[in-house]
Scaffold this motif. Structure first.
Motif, PDB file in Angstrom:
ATOM      1  N   VAL A  21     120.542  11.511 -16.748  1.00  0.00           N
ATOM      2  CA  VAL A  21     119.598  10.702 -17.495  1.00  0.00           C
ATOM      3  C   VAL A  21     118.191  11.120 -17.113  1.00  0.00           C
ATOM      4  CG1 VAL A  21     118.765   8.368 -17.926  1.00  0.00           C
ATOM      5  CG2 VAL A  21     121.200   8.775 -17.604  1.00  0.00           C
ATOM      6  N   GLY A  22     117.340  11.360 -18.095  1.00  0.00           N
ATOM      7  CA  GLY A  22     115.972  11.748 -17.824  1.00  0.00           C
ATOM      8  C   GLY A  22     115.217  10.604 -17.180  1.00  0.00           C
ATOM      9  N   LYS A  23     114.226  10.945 -16.366  1.00  0.00           N
ATOM     10  CA  LYS A  23     113.446   9.918 -15.679  1.00  0.00           C
ATOM     11  C   LYS A  23     112.009  10.375 -15.583  1.00  0.00           C
ATOM     12  CE  LYS A  23     114.573  11.832 -11.101  1.00  0.00           C
ATOM     13  NZ  LYS A  23     115.338  12.957 -11.587  1.00  0.00           N
ATOM     14  N   PRO A  24     111.087   9.418 -15.350  1.00  0.00           N
ATOM     15  CA  PRO A  24     109.690   9.820 -15.209  1.00  0.00           C
ATOM     16  C   PRO A  24     109.518  10.774 -14.041  1.00  0.00           C
ATOM     17  CG  PRO A  24     109.896   7.444 -15.523  1.00  0.00           C
ATOM     18  CD  PRO A  24     111.267   7.981 -15.287  1.00  0.00           C
ATOM     19  N   ALA A  25     108.624  11.725 -14.205  1.00  0.00           N
ATOM     20  CA  ALA A  25     108.369  12.668 -13.127  1.00  0.00           C
ATOM     21  C   ALA A  25     107.706  11.952 -11.971  1.00  0.00           C
ATOM     22  CB  ALA A  25     107.468  13.799 -13.621  1.00  0.00           C
ATOM     23  N   THR A  26     108.027  12.360 -10.759  1.00  0.00           N
ATOM     24  CA  THR A  26     107.475  11.717  -9.570  1.00  0.00           C
ATOM     25  C   THR A  26     106.318  12.500  -8.981  1.00  0.00           C
ATOM     26  OG1 THR A  26     109.119  12.853  -8.219  1.00  0.00           O
ATOM     27  CG2 THR A  26     109.693  10.669  -9.022  1.00  0.00           C
ATOM     28  N   THR A  27     106.024  13.671  -9.543  1.00  0.00           N
ATOM     29  CA  THR A  27     104.907  14.470  -9.042  1.00  0.00           C
ATOM     30  C   THR A  27     104.076  14.910 -10.220  1.00  0.00           C
ATOM     31  OG1 THR A  27     106.183  16.506  -9.175  1.00  0.00           O
ATOM     32  CG2 THR A  27     106.249  15.306  -7.084  1.00  0.00           C
ATOM     33  N   ASN A  35     100.579   5.637 -23.809  1.00  0.00           N
ATOM     34  CA  ASN A  35     101.548   6.156 -24.762  1.00  0.00           C
ATOM     35  C   ASN A  35     102.081   7.524 -24.363  1.00  0.00           C
ATOM     36  OD1 ASN A  35     101.528   4.145 -27.106  1.00  0.00           O
ATOM     37  ND2 ASN A  35      99.347   4.500 -26.778  1.00  0.00           N
ATOM     38  N   ASP A  36     101.455   8.160 -23.362  1.00  0.00           N
ATOM     39  CA  ASP A  36     101.960   9.435 -22.860  1.00  0.00           C
ATOM     40  C   ASP A  36     103.172   9.164 -21.976  1.00  0.00           C
ATOM     41  OD1 ASP A  36      99.636  10.244 -24.004  1.00  0.00           O
ATOM     42  OD2 ASP A  36      98.757  11.099 -22.192  1.00  0.00           O
ATOM     43  N   ALA A  37     104.150  10.042 -22.012  1.00  0.00           N
ATOM     44  CA  ALA A  37     105.297   9.944 -21.124  1.00  0.00           C
ATOM     45  C   ALA A  37     105.507  11.294 -20.461  1.00  0.00           C
ATOM     46  CB  ALA A  37     106.539   9.532 -21.898  1.00  0.00           C
ATOM     47  N   LYS A  55     111.456   7.685 -26.947  1.00  0.00           N
ATOM     48  CA  LYS A  55     111.210   6.899 -25.733  1.00  0.00           C
ATOM     49  C   LYS A  55     110.355   7.607 -24.683  1.00  0.00           C
ATOM     50  CE  LYS A  55     115.003   3.638 -26.121  1.00  0.00           C
ATOM     51  NZ  LYS A  55     116.185   3.031 -25.471  1.00  0.00           N
ATOM     52  N   PRO A  56     110.605   8.825 -24.276  1.00  0.00           N
ATOM     53  CA  PRO A  56     111.716   9.748 -24.557  1.00  0.00           C
ATOM     54  C   PRO A  56     112.888   9.496 -23.612  1.00  0.00           C
ATOM     55  CG  PRO A  56     110.107  10.835 -23.201  1.00  0.00           C
ATOM     56  CD  PRO A  56     109.562   9.450 -23.449  1.00  0.00           C
ATOM     57  N   LYS A 361     103.995  12.427 -26.548  1.00  0.00           N
ATOM     58  CA  LYS A 361     103.428  11.196 -27.095  1.00  0.00           C
ATOM     59  C   LYS A 361     103.437  11.266 -28.611  1.00  0.00           C
ATOM     60  CE  LYS A 361      98.570  12.666 -26.800  1.00  0.00           C
ATOM     61  NZ  LYS A 361      97.292  12.372 -26.149  1.00  0.00           N
ATOM     62  N   PRO A 362     103.421  10.141 -29.288  1.00  0.00           N
ATOM     63  CA  PRO A 362     103.359  10.156 -30.744  1.00  0.00           C
ATOM     64  C   PRO A 362     102.050  10.796 -31.216  1.00  0.00           C
ATOM     65  CG  PRO A 362     103.977   7.973 -29.937  1.00  0.00           C
ATOM     66  CD  PRO A 362     103.531   8.765 -28.760  1.00  0.00           C
ATOM     67  N   GLU A 363     102.099  11.530 -32.289  1.00  0.00           N
ATOM     68  CA  GLU A 363     100.877  12.081 -32.858  1.00  0.00           C
ATOM     69  C   GLU A 363      99.968  10.930 -33.285  1.00  0.00           C
ATOM     70  OE1 GLU A 363      99.393  15.163 -36.339  1.00  0.00           O
ATOM     71  OE2 GLU A 363     101.212  13.983 -36.615  1.00  0.00           O
ATOM     72  N   GLY A 364      98.661  11.124 -33.091  1.00  0.00           N
ATOM     73  CA  GLY A 364      97.690  10.114 -33.478  1.00  0.00           C
ATOM     74  C   GLY A 364      97.183   9.291 -32.324  1.00  0.00           C
ATOM     75  N   VAL A 365      97.636   9.595 -31.088  1.00  0.00           N
ATOM     76  CA  VAL A 365      97.186   8.871 -29.909  1.00  0.00           C
ATOM     77  C   VAL A 365      96.314   9.795 -29.078  1.00  0.00           C
ATOM     78  CG1 VAL A 365      97.883   7.623 -27.844  1.00  0.00           C
ATOM     79  CG2 VAL A 365      99.289   7.504 -29.893  1.00  0.00           C
TER      80      VAL A 365
END
Length: 368
Positions: A21-27, A35-37, A55-56, A361-365
């Motif tokens: 399962v993907g997860k947020p980067a820790t570094t 809105n950025d992931a 989500k992603p 991130k979604p386009e437009g942000v």
């Protein structure tokens, strides 16, 4: 002296799954906007990892992955596929590379199309795109094409023509010559190969023109017909040139871009200076010795996405991501679009990126 387009103002007409399962980067740097992931994608040594960009998150498609719209991108070794065309039934696609700062701006420039995944080969980089006027400029690379014990050198000279007083895209000009150990045969030229396939809004089964380099015979085939027919070497369809080998067709034809190494350093300004006359010496310089170089990798067509080959900086000692932004379209609705950048690879080898760290991130942000 002909230019690579008629005029710069002409418009372009043109299953193994990972359980991780993907997860947020820790570094690394934190996202500059809520809105950025920043997201990690482990890419296995075998099989694919599927990613949804909303989500992603990493997803595991149920049943046949090509029939699922749950994923937008699929990572397999050093390739990235979109859920579109030859890779999947979704409404996805992508465009790029775009300038790296596009991600911070949050808005992609107007693009002429979203590239669907398709089979392609040596000729896939024959053009450079000018986003300011939506025009393709041919690079004038020389390609080797091989069919059994016969081989030719081929150069694409143009992509536009004037018909009934109006500019039309995908009317190709090419020159080619047979190359043997005894020397090079006479150069042949065609100026009106019809690759329009009815235009960008036409059905996907509209035919386009194909060419036999040995006889000069020209035939029109739908994509399905081309896959089962041996009467051609090259097929011209909108902004792509197919080779009749591997996924491209049954004839066993292979090809190679003799100037592929130059592509990464070819700026648009450089490409735009080239003409039929200025690049004739490059064509004439190719003979049997050049086509016999053991370092050349001859291939038929395989599946490419807009990201294929371009998302990787192959000049690095080990694979590293290109400093660029990519625009990716949602497979589920064909409307939502996302901007993404690949920040780094962790644990990359010659065969794979290891773990891909990216931002999306979604386009437009815009960046805050």
């Amino acid at each position: 002296m002909k230019r690579s387009v008629l005029a710069a103002a002409f418009p372009l007409l043109l299953c193994a799954c990972s359980e991780e399962v993907g997860k947020p980067a820790t570094t690394g740097e934190p996202p500059g906007n809520e809105n950025d992931a920043t997201f990690e994608v482990p890419v296995p040594a075998e099989g694919r990892t599927y990613v949804s960009l909303a989500k992603p998150e990493i997803v595991v498609p149920e049943g046949d992955a090509t029939a699922s719209t749950a994923w937008d991108l699929a990572f397999e070794k050093l390739d990235v596929f979109t859920n579109s065309g030859a890779s999947g039934s979704g409404e996805g696609g992508a465009f790029g590379p775009l300038d790296a700062v596009t991600f911070d701006d949050g808005i992609a420039p107007a693009v002429p199309f979203m590239t669907k995944d398709e089979s392609g080969g040596a000729f896939r980089d024959f053009w450079a795109y000018d986003p300011s006027v939506h025009v393709l400029w041919v690079r004038y690379h020389v390609y080797g094409v091989r069919d059994g014990d016969k081989q030719w050198k081929v150069q694409v000279l143009g992509y536009y023509a004037e018909q009934q007083g109006a500019p039309v895209a995908a009317i190709y000009r090419v020159r080619w010559a047979e190359v043997t150990s005894a020397g090079v045969g006479p150069t042949q030229t065609l100026a009106d190969i019809d690759g329009t396939a009815g235009g960008s809004q036409a059905p996907e089964d509209a035919p386009s023109e194909c060419l036999d380099l040995g006889t000069g015979a020209r035939t029109k085939h739908t994509p399905a017909e081309a896959l089962t027919t041996k009467d051609w070497h090259l097929c011209f369809r909108r902004a792509s040139v197919s080779v009749n080998g591997e996924l491209g067709g049954p004839r066993g034809v292979t090809a190679v871009d003799l100037h592929a190494a130059e592509t990464k350093d070819e700026t648009l300004d450089i490409v735009k200076t080239r003409t039929d006359d200025s690049e004739l010496p490059r064509f004439d310089a190719v003979g049997h010795a050049e086509l016999s170089d053991p370092k050349l990798v001859w291939r038929g067509d395989r599946i490419f996405s807009a990201l294929s080959d371009y998302w990787i900086d192959r000049a690095a000692a080990t694979p590293a991501p290109t400093d660029a932004t990519w625009l990716v379209q949602s497979a589920a609705d064909g409307v939502s679009r996302y901007l993404l950048v690949f920040d780094r690879f962790d644990g990359a080898t010659a065969d794979g990126p290891g773990k891909v760290v990216l931002r999306v991130k979604p386009e437009g942000v815009p960046q805050q």
